[in-house]
Enzyme design. Sequence first.
Site, short mmCIF file in Angstrom:
data_model
loop_
_atom_site.label_atom_id
_atom_site.label_comp_id
_atom_site.label_asym_id
_atom_site.label_seq_id
_atom_site.Cartn_x
_atom_site.Cartn_y
_atom_site.Cartn_z
N HIS A 53 13.46 42.53 56.82
CA HIS A 53 12.02 42.33 56.96
C HIS A 53 11.38 41.97 55.62
O HIS A 53 10.53 41.07 55.54
CB HIS A 53 11.38 43.60 57.54
CG HIS A 53 9.90 43.59 57.54
ND1 HIS A 53 9.14 44.29 56.62
CD2 HIS A 53 9.01 42.95 58.35
CE1 HIS A 53 7.86 44.09 56.87
NE2 HIS A 53 7.75 43.28 57.91
N GLU A 56 12.09 38.40 54.87
CA GLU A 56 11.21 37.49 55.64
C GLU A 56 9.87 37.31 54.92
O GLU A 56 9.34 36.20 54.84
CB GLU A 56 11.01 38.07 57.04
CG GLU A 56 9.97 37.37 57.88
CD GLU A 56 9.00 38.33 58.53
OE1 GLU A 56 7.78 38.15 58.37
OE2 GLU A 56 9.47 39.27 59.19
N HIS A 57 9.33 38.40 54.38
CA HIS A 57 8.09 38.29 53.61
C HIS A 57 8.27 37.44 52.36
O HIS A 57 7.43 36.61 52.02
CB HIS A 57 7.60 39.69 53.20
CG HIS A 57 6.82 40.40 54.24
ND1 HIS A 57 5.53 40.84 54.05
CD2 HIS A 57 7.14 40.77 55.51
CE1 HIS A 57 5.10 41.44 55.14
NE2 HIS A 57 6.06 41.43 56.04
N GLU A 126 4.69 41.86 46.84
CA GLU A 126 4.99 42.00 48.28
C GLU A 126 5.50 43.39 48.62
O GLU A 126 5.31 43.86 49.74
CB GLU A 126 6.00 40.93 48.70
CG GLU A 126 5.91 40.56 50.17
CD GLU A 126 4.54 40.01 50.56
OE1 GLU A 126 4.17 40.14 51.75
OE2 GLU A 126 3.84 39.45 49.69
N GLU A 133 2.06 48.27 54.94
CA GLU A 133 2.41 48.05 56.34
C GLU A 133 3.12 49.27 56.93
O GLU A 133 2.86 49.68 58.06
CB GLU A 133 3.29 46.80 56.47
CG GLU A 133 3.60 46.39 57.89
CD GLU A 133 4.44 45.12 57.98
OE1 GLU A 133 4.74 44.69 59.11
OE2 GLU A 133 4.79 44.55 56.92
#
Length: 426
Positions: A53, A56-57, A126, A133
């Site tokens: 994940h 992906e960011h 990030e 998140e």
Amino acid sequence: MSGPSEITPRLTVLPNGVRIVSEAMPGLASAAVGVWVDAGARHEAEAENGIAHFLEHMAFKGTARRTALQIAEQIEDVGGHINAWTSREMTAYYARVLAADVPLAVDLLADIVLHSSFDPREIEVERGVILQEIGQSLDTPDDVIFDWLQEVSYPDQPLGRSILGAAERVRGYGRGDFEGFVARHYCSSRIILAAAGAVDHDALVAQAAEAFGGLVPAQAPAMAPARFAAGERRVVKRLEQAHFALALEAPGYRDPEVHTAHVFATALGGGMSSRLFQKLREERGLCYTIFAQGAAYADTGTLTIYAGTGGAEIGQLVHLTVDELRRAAEDMSEAEVARARAQMKAGLLMGLESPSARAERLARLLSIWGRVPAVAEQVAQIEAVTAGAVRDHAGAMAAQGRAALALYGPVARAPGLGTLSARLAA
């Protein structure tokens, strides 16, 4: 059937194993194009949970050729948009653009997937975003309960871990971790370029050959097999609602029984006319939200039931939910099954009107089967599910006597897993 569902997809495989699949949809001025990689959270080692994940960011945070701002500007300069998601078995990077801008979309997607720079400064930025998140998910009961349910369904194995990852893991990842994951898992044989809408397949293949043709074929590590287990996680906390989630093992997506399983899930709790909605919300007033859904993976699957209710009602709601699941084996009617089949067929066919949904369908089916089954074939598989087959499936599910349970909120009065398993198998 007539209309867009009759479009025949075209498939080309490059010498290195990269697959290109597309469907031209006459009358459209735009196209959906994406890169699907058969690598997700389930492919992570325990020490790298959450890295798929995070990766992906990072794809949008700059490459050797483009800064993060240039990636955003180039796609939006032509009125397009670009995004991505990570699941347990796949990661997708996709764009929606006008027909003339498909080459730009392919170039952008290939660049971010294959040539991310993993700038340490961008990693730190990030990292903060992802930690926020994770925090947001932990503060959202009807999000976190599904992570807990997955953990107790598949304990101590990749399939049971959170896609976002644990905060302590995320805090430690650096450039080498991302480069290592890409080197091991972003192999040419695991990459699919899929497109639908205003696309020319031959032109797409030529673009793909230029963008992906240099990848050297390699053998990607195999996934660890899944082992469904009975487990419970109960967190008592002062909340307005008691959150309840139950899982039973169901067929994987290559199991012939998977269509029966999904029809059953739809009839049980897939809409306003479903058993659970009618019995527990409309007749009893025990909850606002209740549903059942099926999830399928390569070698296993789950039937998941979720509801939110009050602390005083949680015991009654849980018992009645299990009773409805078990009772379906005895009296699931022809009308209920026909309605569930109609819902599934309509969902499939309506989705085909969207180039984005159609491109995703192409990639998913190609990943699973190595081919794209015709829409008529999928419809026929749904239509072949009988009420008798659904009742038999419901009986087999209940007879397992093995479930996973997650509870959150004022759940002190909720029955435990042992009570529920005995009630299921009774």
